[in-house]
Design an enzyme around this catalytic site. Structure first.
Site, mmCIF file in Angstrom:
data_model
loop_
_atom_site.group_PDB
_atom_site.id
_atom_site.type_symbol
_atom_site.label_atom_id
_atom_site.label_comp_id
_atom_site.label_asym_id
_atom_site.label_seq_id
_atom_site.Cartn_x
_atom_site.Cartn_y
_atom_site.Cartn_z
ATOM 1 C CB SER A 146 4.863 -4.676 -1.050
ATOM 2 O OG SER A 146 5.678 -5.802 -0.829
ATOM 3 C CE1 TYR A 159 2.690 -5.697 3.900
ATOM 4 C CE2 TYR A 159 3.623 -6.913 2.050
ATOM 5 C CZ TYR A 159 3.605 -5.793 2.867
ATOM 6 O OH TYR A 159 4.493 -4.774 2.633
HETATM 7 P P1 NAD Z 1 6.609 1.140 9.856
HETATM 8 O O1 NAD Z 1 6.047 0.089 10.766
HETATM 9 O O2 NAD Z 1 8.019 1.623 10.085
HETATM 10 O O3 NAD Z 1 5.645 2.425 9.915
HETATM 11 C C1 NAD Z 1 4.271 2.246 9.959
HETATM 12 C C2 NAD Z 1 3.600 3.586 10.233
HETATM 13 O O4 NAD Z 1 2.184 3.347 10.217
HETATM 14 C C3 NAD Z 1 3.921 4.206 11.578
HETATM 15 O O5 NAD Z 1 3.966 5.613 11.414
HETATM 16 C C4 NAD Z 1 2.715 3.804 12.435
HETATM 17 O O6 NAD Z 1 2.466 4.719 13.506
HETATM 18 C C5 NAD Z 1 1.613 3.879 11.402
HETATM 19 N N1 NAD Z 1 0.417 3.104 11.732
HETATM 20 C C6 NAD Z 1 0.321 1.784 12.044
HETATM 21 N N2 NAD Z 1 -0.973 1.461 12.272
HETATM 22 C C7 NAD Z 1 -1.696 2.598 12.080
HETATM 23 C C8 NAD Z 1 -3.081 2.919 12.174
HETATM 24 N N3 NAD Z 1 -4.008 2.002 12.519
HETATM 25 N N4 NAD Z 1 -3.471 4.186 11.872
HETATM 26 C C9 NAD Z 1 -2.567 5.130 11.544
HETATM 27 N N5 NAD Z 1 -1.244 4.884 11.448
HETATM 28 C C10 NAD Z 1 -0.817 3.641 11.729
HETATM 29 O O7 NAD Z 1 6.382 0.607 8.393
HETATM 30 P P2 NAD Z 1 7.299 0.640 7.071
HETATM 31 O O8 NAD Z 1 8.184 -0.544 7.099
HETATM 32 O O9 NAD Z 1 7.889 2.002 6.865
HETATM 33 O O10 NAD Z 1 6.182 0.370 5.930
HETATM 34 C C11 NAD Z 1 5.446 1.424 5.321
HETATM 35 C C12 NAD Z 1 4.743 0.890 4.088
HETATM 36 O O11 NAD Z 1 5.706 0.366 3.176
HETATM 37 C C13 NAD Z 1 3.754 -0.242 4.376
HETATM 38 O O12 NAD Z 1 2.623 -0.118 3.545
HETATM 39 C C14 NAD Z 1 4.544 -1.477 3.999
HETATM 40 O O13 NAD Z 1 3.703 -2.557 3.606
HETATM 41 C C15 NAD Z 1 5.342 -0.944 2.824
HETATM 42 N N6 NAD Z 1 6.546 -1.740 2.538
HETATM 43 C C16 NAD Z 1 7.516 -1.884 3.494
HETATM 44 C C17 NAD Z 1 8.653 -2.644 3.188
HETATM 45 C C18 NAD Z 1 9.781 -2.836 4.188
HETATM 46 O O14 NAD Z 1 10.655 -3.664 3.931
HETATM 47 N N7 NAD Z 1 9.824 -2.091 5.293
HETATM 48 C C19 NAD Z 1 8.765 -3.241 1.926
HETATM 49 C C20 NAD Z 1 7.746 -3.074 0.992
HETATM 50 C C21 NAD Z 1 6.638 -2.315 1.315
#
Ligand code: NAD
Length: 264
Positions: A146, A159
């Protein structure tokens, strides 16, 4: 990039991939010809529509409901992947959660959960596949970090600490694997409009008494210089690039895909 079948015959595990960025990566990698283990919360039945949608690209796709907070479950997911496809060529450590709180009130169990999912799960999955990748002389390890692996924001102690940790783990693994044809890199997105982020917009608008457009521009995209969300496809295509021969000498890097956020 994804129409070249550049990953034909490759076997991939993408953690946390039934939604958002992970799901986008699963789709892009399947379209590029890879077999995929998708992983997320819920039962196989709940996730069958998502699995089938990824498999529509014509490759083998299996679902693992492994709870990424537990090392035994991660180990079992690797066994499942190996028995379904054979050797694992690529892992994408994507799973992650957020918790927002001032440090003095930060609940211990939330700290532990954020650390377990955003950092420790990547340690476990990497250690379970690293030896075999080294032996075969090819592998790609991609950690979805991130902008918060490089800069901080208030109220995100766990985080930011976990994502900085993931950036450090990326460098260590890169050095250990460097002579074995295995690269390890982080991708650090800015804000991506995933269902998770979208869901926060109406509540934030209500709480602050501003419009949803103002939440996007003045709150979420405040530091994102382009004033545009990063797309899931842009993150997925960066991950695909890291799997290409062109990226064979890119290792230990932390690639920002953040609309200029960390250029400040
Ligand atoms: P999201 O919430 O849309 O998806 C999360 C996924 O993780 C889902 O498939 C959920 O079922 C799964 N999950 C949650 N807890 C779990 C567990 N205990 N065991 C197995 N699976 C589990 O998330 P996202 O926004 O797509 O983020 C994905 C990654 O990208 C994360 O690491 C997040 O920190 C990073 N990220 C996101 C953003 C953003 O703006 N969305 C920005 C920077 C980094």
């Amino acid at each position: 990039m994804s129409d070249t079948k550049s990953l034909a015959g490759r076997n991939v595990i993408v953690t946390g991939s039934t939604s958002g960025i992970g799901l986008g990566i699963a789709h892009a990698f399947a379209k590029a010809g890879a077999n995929i283990v998708i992983n997320g919360l819920g039962t196989a039945q709940d996730n069958e529509p998502v699995r089938a949608a990824v498999a529509a690209a014509g490759t083998e796709v299996v679902f693992s409901g492994a709870n990424m907070m537990k090392s035994e479950a991660i180990s079992a997911m690797v066994d499942q992947a190996q028995s379904s496809f054979g050797a694992i060529d690529i892992i994408v450590n994507n799973v992650g959660i957020q918790h927002v709180s001032p440090i003095e009130d930060f609940p211990e169990e939330k700290w532990d959960a954020v650390m377990a999912l955003n950092l420790t799960s990547a340690f476990h999955l990497t250690r379970f596949v690293a030896g075999a990748m080294k032996q075969r002389g090819w592998g790609r390890i991609i950690n979805i970090a991130s902008a918060h692996s490089l800069v901080a924001s208030p109220y995100k102690a766990a985080y930011v600490a976990a994502k900085h940790g993931l950036a450090g783990l990326t460098k260590v693994v890169a050095l250990e694997m460097a002579e074995y044809g295995v690269t390890c890199n982080a991708i650090s997105p800015g804000y991506v409009l995933t269902p998770l982020v979208e869901a926060q917009i109406p509540d934030t608008a209500k709480a602050r008494g501003i419009t949803e457009d103002e939440v996007k521009r003045d709150v979420l995209l405040k530091a994102q210089s382009t004033k545009k969300f990063v797309t899931v496809e842009q993150v997925a295509d960066t991950a695909l690039f890291l799997c290409s021969d062109a990226a064979a000498q890119i290792t230990g890097s932390n690639i920002s895909v953040d609309g200029g956020w960390t250029a400040h």
